[in-house]
Design an enzyme around this catalytic site. Structure first.
Site, mmCIF file in Angstrom:
data_model
loop_
_atom_site.group_PDB
_atom_site.id
_atom_site.type_symbol
_atom_site.label_atom_id
_atom_site.label_comp_id
_atom_site.label_asym_id
_atom_site.label_seq_id
_atom_site.Cartn_x
_atom_site.Cartn_y
_atom_site.Cartn_z
ATOM 1 C CG ASP A 37 1.923 -2.239 13.496
ATOM 2 O OD1 ASP A 37 2.112 -2.865 14.566
ATOM 3 O OD2 ASP A 37 0.745 -2.403 12.954
ATOM 4 C CG ASN B 282 -9.833 1.006 8.226
ATOM 5 O OD1 ASN B 282 -9.098 -0.032 8.433
ATOM 6 N ND2 ASN B 282 -9.356 2.171 8.336
ATOM 7 C CG HIS C 65 -6.032 -0.982 9.261
ATOM 8 N ND1 HIS C 65 -6.951 -0.494 10.147
ATOM 9 C CD2 HIS C 65 -5.249 -1.838 10.238
ATOM 10 C CE1 HIS C 65 -6.830 -0.679 11.477
ATOM 11 N NE2 HIS C 65 -5.674 -1.549 11.619
ATOM 12 C CD GLU D 182 -5.497 3.438 9.212
ATOM 13 O OE1 GLU D 182 -6.398 2.868 8.772
ATOM 14 O OE2 GLU D 182 -5.284 3.653 10.459
#
Length: 243
Positions: free
Chosen positions: A67, A136, A138, A143
Protein backbone atom coordinates in the site's frame (compact mmCIF):
# COMPACT_ATOMS: atom_id res chain seq x y z
CA UNK A 1 -1.99 -22.36 9.36
CA UNK A 2 1.28 -22.53 11.30
CA UNK A 3 1.66 -20.39 14.42
CA UNK A 4 5.04 -19.60 15.96
CA UNK A 5 5.00 -17.99 19.40
CA UNK A 6 8.16 -16.03 20.20
CA UNK A 7 9.34 -14.56 23.47
CA UNK A 8 9.46 -10.95 22.34
CA UNK A 9 9.63 -8.55 19.38
CA UNK A 10 13.31 -9.22 18.72
CA UNK A 11 12.78 -12.96 18.47
CA UNK A 12 9.66 -12.41 16.34
CA UNK A 13 11.67 -10.25 13.94
CA UNK A 14 14.45 -12.79 13.65
CA UNK A 15 12.08 -15.71 13.08
CA UNK A 16 10.13 -13.85 10.39
CA UNK A 17 13.34 -12.67 8.71
CA UNK A 18 14.56 -16.27 8.69
CA UNK A 19 11.42 -17.37 6.81
CA UNK A 20 11.84 -14.59 4.25
CA UNK A 21 15.53 -15.41 3.88
CA UNK A 22 14.68 -19.07 3.27
CA UNK A 23 12.26 -18.04 0.53
CA UNK A 24 14.97 -15.98 -1.20
CA UNK A 25 17.53 -18.78 -0.92
CA UNK A 26 15.11 -21.39 -2.29
CA UNK A 27 14.01 -19.11 -5.14
CA UNK A 28 16.51 -16.26 -5.74
CA UNK A 29 14.23 -14.57 -8.30
CA UNK A 30 11.15 -14.69 -6.08
CA UNK A 31 8.53 -11.96 -5.79
CA UNK A 32 8.20 -10.69 -2.23
CA UNK A 33 5.16 -8.74 -1.09
CA UNK A 34 6.30 -6.28 1.55
CA UNK A 35 4.62 -4.35 4.36
CA UNK A 36 5.31 -1.13 6.22
CA UNK A 37 4.54 0.12 9.72
CA UNK A 38 6.45 -0.30 12.95
CA UNK A 39 6.21 -4.11 13.18
CA UNK A 40 8.33 -5.03 10.09
CA UNK A 41 11.22 -2.67 10.96
CA UNK A 42 13.03 -5.30 13.04
CA UNK A 43 12.57 -7.83 10.23
CA UNK A 44 14.17 -5.50 7.71
CA UNK A 45 17.02 -4.69 10.09
CA UNK A 46 17.74 -8.41 10.47
CA UNK A 47 17.67 -8.98 6.70
CA UNK A 48 20.09 -6.07 6.23
CA UNK A 49 22.43 -7.54 8.83
CA UNK A 50 22.45 -10.91 7.06
CA UNK A 51 22.96 -9.20 3.71
CA UNK A 52 26.10 -7.47 4.99
CA UNK A 53 27.34 -10.84 6.21
CA UNK A 54 26.80 -12.21 2.68
CA UNK A 55 24.18 -14.63 3.98
CA UNK A 56 21.45 -13.37 1.62
CA UNK A 57 21.45 -11.88 -1.87
CA UNK A 58 18.58 -9.72 -3.15
CA UNK A 59 19.97 -9.08 -6.63
CA UNK A 60 17.34 -11.17 -8.40
CA UNK A 61 14.44 -10.45 -6.02
CA UNK A 62 11.41 -8.42 -7.07
CA UNK A 63 9.28 -6.65 -4.46
CA UNK A 64 5.76 -5.27 -4.47
CA UNK A 65 4.42 -3.26 -1.57
CA UNK A 66 0.99 -3.62 -0.07
CA UNK A 67 0.00 0.00 0.00
CA UNK A 68 0.79 3.70 -0.10
CA UNK A 69 -0.82 6.83 1.28
CA UNK A 70 -2.70 8.78 -1.36
CA UNK A 71 -1.40 12.31 -1.76
CA UNK A 72 2.12 11.89 -0.37
CA UNK A 73 5.12 12.37 -2.62
CA UNK A 74 8.04 9.94 -2.65
CA UNK A 75 10.14 12.59 -0.89
CA UNK A 76 7.71 12.88 2.03
CA UNK A 77 9.29 11.14 5.00
CA UNK A 78 5.94 9.56 5.89
CA UNK A 79 5.36 7.99 2.49
CA UNK A 80 5.82 4.25 2.28
CA UNK A 81 8.20 4.77 -0.66
CA UNK A 82 10.44 6.73 1.73
CA UNK A 83 9.96 4.12 4.48
CA UNK A 84 11.00 1.21 2.26
CA UNK A 85 14.08 2.98 0.96
CA UNK A 86 15.08 4.00 4.48
CA UNK A 87 14.62 0.61 6.11
CA UNK A 88 15.50 -1.81 3.30
CA UNK A 89 15.95 -0.82 -0.34
CA UNK A 90 18.87 1.59 0.15
CA UNK A 91 20.62 -0.85 2.48
CA UNK A 92 20.68 -4.00 0.32
CA UNK A 93 21.16 -4.86 -3.36
CA UNK A 94 17.52 -4.87 -4.48
CA UNK A 95 17.42 -3.37 -7.98
CA UNK A 96 15.45 -0.11 -8.18
CA UNK A 97 13.65 -1.34 -11.29
CA UNK A 98 12.60 -4.48 -9.42
CA UNK A 99 10.75 -2.75 -6.57
CA UNK A 100 7.16 -1.57 -6.99
CA UNK A 101 4.99 0.63 -4.77
CA UNK A 102 1.66 2.30 -5.60
CA UNK A 103 2.07 5.90 -6.78
CA UNK A 104 0.49 8.02 -4.08
CA UNK A 105 0.68 11.14 -6.24
CA UNK A 106 -1.56 9.75 -8.97
CA UNK A 107 -4.82 11.67 -8.82
CA UNK A 108 -6.71 9.22 -11.02
CA UNK A 109 -7.45 6.49 -8.49
CA UNK A 110 -9.08 4.11 -10.97
CA UNK A 111 -6.10 4.33 -13.29
CA UNK A 112 -3.54 3.82 -10.53
CA UNK A 113 -5.36 0.87 -8.98
CA UNK A 114 -5.74 -0.83 -12.35
CA UNK A 115 -2.09 -0.12 -13.23
CA UNK A 116 -0.79 -1.56 -9.97
CA UNK A 117 -2.99 -4.65 -10.13
CA UNK A 118 -1.75 -5.30 -13.67
CA UNK A 119 1.85 -4.79 -12.48
CA UNK A 120 1.46 -7.53 -9.89
CA UNK A 121 -0.12 -9.90 -12.41
CA UNK A 122 2.65 -9.22 -14.93
CA UNK A 123 5.18 -10.52 -12.41
CA UNK A 124 3.39 -13.84 -12.19
CA UNK A 125 2.00 -13.19 -8.73
CA UNK A 126 3.58 -13.02 -5.28
CA UNK A 127 5.61 -15.90 -3.85
CA UNK A 128 5.52 -14.69 -0.23
CA UNK A 129 3.44 -11.84 1.15
CA UNK A 130 4.47 -10.23 4.44
CA UNK A 131 1.58 -8.75 6.42
CA UNK A 132 1.27 -6.74 9.58
CA UNK A 133 -2.00 -6.58 11.51
CA UNK A 134 -3.93 -3.47 12.44
CA UNK A 135 -5.61 -3.15 15.82
CA UNK A 136 -8.98 -3.30 14.08
CA UNK A 137 -7.95 -6.41 12.15
CA UNK A 138 -7.00 -4.68 8.91
CA UNK A 139 -4.34 -6.04 6.57
CA UNK A 140 -2.75 -3.66 4.12
CA UNK A 141 -5.21 -0.79 4.28
CA UNK A 142 -8.21 -3.10 3.89
CA UNK A 143 -10.38 -1.67 6.64
CA UNK A 144 -13.35 -3.37 8.34
CA UNK A 145 -16.25 -3.25 5.93
CA UNK A 146 -19.41 -5.07 4.88
CA UNK A 147 -17.54 -6.89 2.09
CA UNK A 148 -14.05 -8.06 1.14
CA UNK A 149 -12.43 -5.83 -1.49
CA UNK A 150 -11.03 -8.04 -4.22
CA UNK A 151 -8.41 -6.03 -6.10
CA UNK A 152 -6.16 -3.01 -5.60
CA UNK A 153 -8.35 -0.06 -4.66
CA UNK A 154 -8.45 3.37 -3.04
CA UNK A 155 -9.73 3.22 0.53
CA UNK A 156 -10.97 5.79 3.03
CA UNK A 157 -9.03 5.24 6.25
CA UNK A 158 -11.02 4.65 9.43
CA UNK A 159 -10.58 6.90 12.44
CA UNK A 160 -8.95 4.06 14.39
CA UNK A 161 -6.30 3.69 11.69
CA UNK A 162 -5.78 7.46 11.55
CA UNK A 163 -5.41 7.48 15.34
CA UNK A 164 -2.90 4.62 15.20
CA UNK A 165 -0.78 6.36 12.55
CA UNK A 166 -0.95 9.95 13.78
CA UNK A 167 2.07 9.41 16.04
CA UNK A 168 4.23 9.39 12.89
CA UNK A 169 2.97 12.82 11.77
CA UNK A 170 3.27 16.32 13.19
CA UNK A 171 -0.47 16.35 13.88
CA UNK A 172 -3.57 14.31 13.15
CA UNK A 173 -4.53 16.82 10.47
CA UNK A 174 -1.43 15.78 8.51
CA UNK A 175 -2.43 12.11 8.32
CA UNK A 176 -3.77 11.28 4.83
CA UNK A 177 -7.40 10.21 4.76
CA UNK A 178 -7.01 7.82 1.84
CA UNK A 179 -4.58 5.15 0.64
CA UNK A 180 -4.02 2.80 -2.26
CA UNK A 181 -3.92 -0.82 -1.15
CA UNK A 182 -3.85 -4.33 -2.53
CA UNK A 183 -7.26 -5.91 -2.19
CA UNK A 184 -8.03 -8.97 -0.12
CA UNK A 185 -8.35 -11.02 -3.30
CA UNK A 186 -4.91 -9.87 -4.46
CA UNK A 187 -3.37 -10.79 -1.11
CA UNK A 188 -4.99 -14.22 -1.10
CA UNK A 189 -3.45 -15.01 -4.48
CA UNK A 190 0.03 -14.98 -2.91
CA UNK A 191 1.48 -18.48 -2.77
CA UNK A 192 2.57 -18.02 0.86
CA UNK A 193 1.50 -15.51 3.48
CA UNK A 194 3.55 -14.47 6.52
CA UNK A 195 1.63 -12.52 9.18
CA UNK A 196 3.54 -10.88 12.02
CA UNK A 197 2.22 -9.27 15.19
CA UNK A 198 3.77 -7.95 18.38
CA UNK A 199 2.49 -6.46 21.59
CA UNK A 200 -0.48 -6.75 23.89
CA UNK A 201 -2.36 -4.07 21.93
CA UNK A 202 -2.60 -6.53 19.02
CA UNK A 203 -3.86 -9.46 21.13
CA UNK A 204 -7.57 -8.91 20.46
CA UNK A 205 -6.98 -8.52 16.73
CA UNK A 206 -4.84 -11.68 16.62
CA UNK A 207 -7.50 -13.69 18.46
CA UNK A 208 -10.29 -12.45 16.20
CA UNK A 209 -8.28 -12.94 13.03
CA UNK A 210 -7.07 -16.46 13.76
CA UNK A 211 -9.89 -17.98 15.79
CA UNK A 212 -12.96 -15.82 15.22
CA UNK A 213 -15.56 -16.04 12.47
CA UNK A 214 -14.49 -15.14 8.94
CA UNK A 215 -15.97 -11.70 8.40
CA UNK A 216 -15.11 -8.56 6.46
CA UNK A 217 -15.44 -6.69 9.74
CA UNK A 218 -12.16 -8.42 10.68
CA UNK A 219 -10.38 -8.38 7.31
CA UNK A 220 -7.48 -10.57 8.47
CA UNK A 221 -9.91 -13.37 9.34
CA UNK A 222 -10.04 -14.25 5.63
CA UNK A 223 -6.52 -15.66 6.00
CA UNK A 224 -8.09 -18.70 7.65
CA UNK A 225 -9.03 -19.99 4.19
CA UNK A 226 -5.56 -19.57 2.63
CA UNK A 227 -3.68 -22.88 2.18
CA UNK A 228 -0.24 -21.63 3.30
CA UNK A 229 -0.24 -19.07 6.12
CA UNK A 230 2.45 -18.70 8.77
CA UNK A 231 1.89 -16.57 11.86
CA UNK A 232 4.86 -15.27 13.82
CA UNK A 233 3.79 -13.38 16.93
CA UNK A 234 5.22 -12.73 20.37
CA UNK A 235 3.73 -13.94 23.64
CA UNK A 236 1.98 -10.64 24.27
CA UNK A 237 0.21 -10.65 20.90
CA UNK A 238 -0.86 -14.28 21.41
CA UNK A 239 -1.87 -13.80 25.05
CA UNK A 240 -5.60 -14.21 24.36
CA UNK A 241 -5.18 -17.30 22.18
CA UNK A 242 -5.33 -20.87 23.44
CA UNK A 243 -2.59 -22.69 21.52
Amino acid sequence: MRIYCTKDYKEMSRKAANLISAQVIIKPDCVLGLATGSTPIGIYDQLVEWYHKNDIDFSEVTTVNLDEYRGLTKENDQSYYYFMHTHLFDRVNIRPDHSFIPDGTCEDSEFECRRYENQIRSLGGIDMQLLGLGRNGHIGFNEPSDSFAQVTHCVDLTQSTIDANKRFFASEADVPRQAYTMGIGTILQAKKILLVASGEDKAEAVKNALFGPITPYVPASILQIHPDVTIVADEAALSLCKL
